[in-house]
Scaffold this motif. Sequence first.
Motif, PDB file in Angstrom:
ATOM      1  N   ASP A  54     -69.872  33.957  12.453  1.00  0.00           N
ATOM      2  CA  ASP A  54     -69.323  32.605  12.371  1.00  0.00           C
ATOM      3  C   ASP A  54     -70.204  31.640  11.593  1.00  0.00           C
ATOM      4  N   ASP A  64     -75.163  36.561  24.105  1.00  0.00           N
ATOM      5  CA  ASP A  64     -74.208  35.692  24.799  1.00  0.00           C
ATOM      6  C   ASP A  64     -73.273  35.003  23.803  1.00  0.00           C
ATOM      7  N   GLY A  65     -71.984  35.054  24.109  1.00  0.00           N
ATOM      8  CA  GLY A  65     -70.994  34.411  23.259  1.00  0.00           C
ATOM      9  C   GLY A  65     -70.437  35.298  22.170  1.00  0.00           C
ATOM     10  N   TYR A  66     -70.959  36.519  22.076  1.00  0.00           N
ATOM     11  CA  TYR A  66     -70.515  37.444  21.034  1.00  0.00           C
ATOM     12  C   TYR A  66     -70.188  38.799  21.657  1.00  0.00           C
ATOM     13  N   ALA A  67     -69.256  39.485  21.046  1.00  0.00           N
ATOM     14  CA  ALA A  67     -68.878  40.813  21.538  1.00  0.00           C
ATOM     15  C   ALA A  67     -70.003  41.807  21.265  1.00  0.00           C
ATOM     16  N   SER A 108     -69.523  39.243  16.059  1.00  0.00           N
ATOM     17  CA  SER A 108     -68.427  38.270  16.079  1.00  0.00           C
ATOM     18  C   SER A 108     -67.980  38.027  17.505  1.00  0.00           C
ATOM     19  N   TYR A 109     -67.077  37.074  17.699  1.00  0.00           N
ATOM     20  CA  TYR A 109     -66.593  36.743  19.049  1.00  0.00           C
ATOM     21  C   TYR A 109     -65.811  37.909  19.636  1.00  0.00           C
TER      22      TYR A 109
END
Length: 279
Positions: A207, A255-258, A278-279
């Motif tokens: 991102d 944290d916050g990402y796959a 990425s997410y």
Amino acid sequence: MSKRGMVIDISRCTACYCCFAACKDEYWDNDYPPYSAPQPKHGQFWINLVKKERGTYPCIKVAYVPVLCMQCDDAPCIKAAKEGAVYRRPDGIVIIDPQKAVGQKKIVDTCPYHVIFWNEEKQLPQKCTFCVHMLEEGKIPKCVQVCPSQALIFGDLDDPKSEVSKLVKSGKAEVFHPEYNIKPNVYYIDLYKMTKLFIAGSAVFKDTDECAENVKVTLEDKQTGETRTTVTNNYGGFEFDGLNVGKYSVKLECDGYAPKIIDVDLKTDSYLGYITLSY
């Protein structure tokens, strides 16, 4: 009686060649009976630097290993020599007698480390003596004296208080090519830089298109189930070194990402390139 030995820290060696130059200066055209005849100006490397390059662009690692006579307890050169031309001193140092060994070229080929050299002019096999003539004056070998990074550590292996003895007993130091089974008395720290493989890579946040710092990276050995964990540096980079050939998985978590898992069939050093999170 002491037992002379050496520990070489590969990570400290900078390939400055001070050891090589000092050895040549000490022995070229200099005679130290009864331990050594003069070393010729060219063709002999009583201490040599072996370069090991691992990986491929853009992730390349280079290490240098000083290699000299290993002063083996079970030295093949002693067994092959006639009339006691090669012998072991009480302190463990292996000496090629510069008079008795004349004409015995076959001694050169007995060393699996290839650190015995043939002096064509003198018809004599020659090698490192641990600067025994200096030891008898209370000094240390010339190569150890001149090493600016203190990569060469010399001392008494039988003295539990000596640095070399402590390093060997700690398990940090190991012999080069243990499969030769000749009990060398020169040991190496971080030998994996010559004998093992690595997996490395770089993580990037999709991102922001920026380096992914502090990402947790876990390496799992598929054969043993053992795991290692590290975090990416400020450039998103990570590495696992000292690996054997085999199958591994690399898992990246933040944290916050796959999470992302990559399987690696490791046969040679592997750089995984840029890994996008990425997410």
